[in-house]
Design an enzyme around this catalytic site. Structure first.
Site, PDB file in Angstrom:
ATOM      1  N   HIS A   1       7.821  58.374  34.078  1.00 32.87           N
ATOM      2  CA  HIS A   1       6.842  58.888  33.111  1.00 32.87           C
ATOM      3  C   HIS A   1       7.495  59.954  32.228  1.00 32.87           C
ATOM      4  O   HIS A   1       7.288  59.977  31.008  1.00 32.87           O
ATOM      5  CB  HIS A   1       5.660  59.552  33.836  1.00 32.87           C
ATOM      6  CG  HIS A   1       4.778  58.632  34.615  1.00 32.87           C
ATOM      7  ND1 HIS A   1       4.439  58.864  35.926  1.00 32.87           N
ATOM      8  CD2 HIS A   1       4.149  57.476  34.258  1.00 32.87           C
ATOM      9  CE1 HIS A   1       3.630  57.903  36.348  1.00 32.87           C
ATOM     10  NE2 HIS A   1       3.447  57.036  35.363  1.00 32.87           N
TER      11      HIS A   1
ATOM     12  N   LYS B   1      -9.779  53.736  40.576  1.00 31.41           N
ATOM     13  CA  LYS B   1      -8.592  53.838  41.442  1.00 31.41           C
ATOM     14  C   LYS B   1      -8.864  54.940  42.451  1.00 31.41           C
ATOM     15  O   LYS B   1      -9.326  56.021  42.079  1.00 31.41           O
ATOM     16  CB  LYS B   1      -7.355  54.206  40.625  1.00 31.41           C
ATOM     17  CG  LYS B   1      -6.824  53.074  39.786  1.00 31.41           C
ATOM     18  CD  LYS B   1      -5.462  53.410  39.229  1.00 31.41           C
ATOM     19  CE  LYS B   1      -4.993  52.309  38.308  1.00 31.41           C
ATOM     20  NZ  LYS B   1      -3.746  52.640  37.621  1.00 31.41           N
TER      21      LYS B   1
ATOM     22  N   ARG C   1       7.725  48.640  31.583  1.00 33.76           N
ATOM     23  CA  ARG C   1       8.767  48.423  32.589  1.00 33.76           C
ATOM     24  C   ARG C   1       9.053  46.926  32.705  1.00 33.76           C
ATOM     25  O   ARG C   1       9.067  46.213  31.724  1.00 33.76           O
ATOM     26  CB  ARG C   1       8.332  49.016  33.932  1.00 33.76           C
ATOM     27  CG  ARG C   1       8.209  50.521  33.927  1.00 33.76           C
ATOM     28  CD  ARG C   1       7.517  51.004  35.164  1.00 33.76           C
ATOM     29  NE  ARG C   1       6.210  50.372  35.262  1.00 33.76           N
ATOM     30  CZ  ARG C   1       5.306  50.622  36.201  1.00 33.76           C
ATOM     31  NH1 ARG C   1       5.579  51.484  37.134  1.00 33.76           N
ATOM     32  NH2 ARG C   1       4.149  50.009  36.203  1.00 33.76           N
TER      33      ARG C   1
ATOM     34  N   SER D   1       4.289  55.068  40.465  1.00 32.79           N
ATOM     35  CA  SER D   1       3.646  56.092  41.314  1.00 32.79           C
ATOM     36  C   SER D   1       3.300  55.501  42.669  1.00 32.79           C
ATOM     37  O   SER D   1       3.445  56.163  43.703  1.00 32.79           O
ATOM     38  CB  SER D   1       2.367  56.603  40.652  1.00 32.79           C
ATOM     39  OG  SER D   1       2.660  57.233  39.440  1.00 32.79           O
TER      40      SER D   1
END
Ligand code: PNS
Length: 159
Positions: free
Chosen positions: A17, A41, A90, A128
């Site tokens: 990040h 989440k 990514r 993460s």
């Protein structure tokens, strides 16, 4: 004066990040890291802690700040007068999800443009969730997160 938002859940912020945020800061005049509440989440860290971890991580980056938000990203972008959203891209698995969000955000607010910054190879597979998993099993995470985030993860999993 070009202002950009770098949004995400940041549960917690990683070096991947930070790579995106610092590269966005090289391009835009002002960068706001927008930390989403992300109710659906089940985050490890509450919003205020995630924001504090980001603030500490970006404190030496000029013209970069971090704030929390709840609700639609495009509404927040307009409220902040930031018409650019920057996301990291990514490996190939990100593409479908990011494409869907960028397309939906464009439908919601045509004035908000999404920009993508490609991850460098060393962060291509960093997330993460992988860092949380490693930390939960006492894995070495120091290469993947800033030191204060490593300490916060260790404290969270020590409980
Ligand atoms: O780091 P993440 O979890 O990939 O970030 C996703 C995030 C927070 C950018 C996305 O879920 C988001 O924008 N949430 C705010 C709510 C919203 O606007 N949803 C509609 C997007 S199409």
């Amino acid at each position: 004066m070009k202002k950009a938002l770098v949004p995400g859940t940041f549960d917690p912020i990683t070096n991947g990040h930070l790579d995106v945020i610092s590269r966005a800061a090289n391009i835009f005049d002002e960068v706001v890291v927008a930390v989403a509440m992300s109710k659906k989440k089940n985050t490890l860290f509450p919003l205020d802690k995630r924001v504090a971890l980001v603030q500490e991580a970006v404190k030496d980056l000029p013209h970069v700040t971090a704030v929390g938000f709840d609700g639609l990203l495009t509404d927040f972008a307009v409220e902040q007068n930031a018409h650019c959203v920057v996301k990291g891209l990514r490996a190939i698995t990100d593409f479908e999800y990011e494409f869907q969000m960028a397309a939906m955000n464009w439908q919601l607010h045509r004035s908000v443009e999404t920009f993508f910054i490609m991850s460098p190879p060393q962060y291509m597979y960093l997330s993460s969730s992988i860092v949380r998993e490693l930390a939960s099993m006492n894995g070495d995470i120091h290469k993947f997160v800033p030191a204060h985030v490593e300490a916060a993860l260790k404290a969270a999993y020590a409980q």
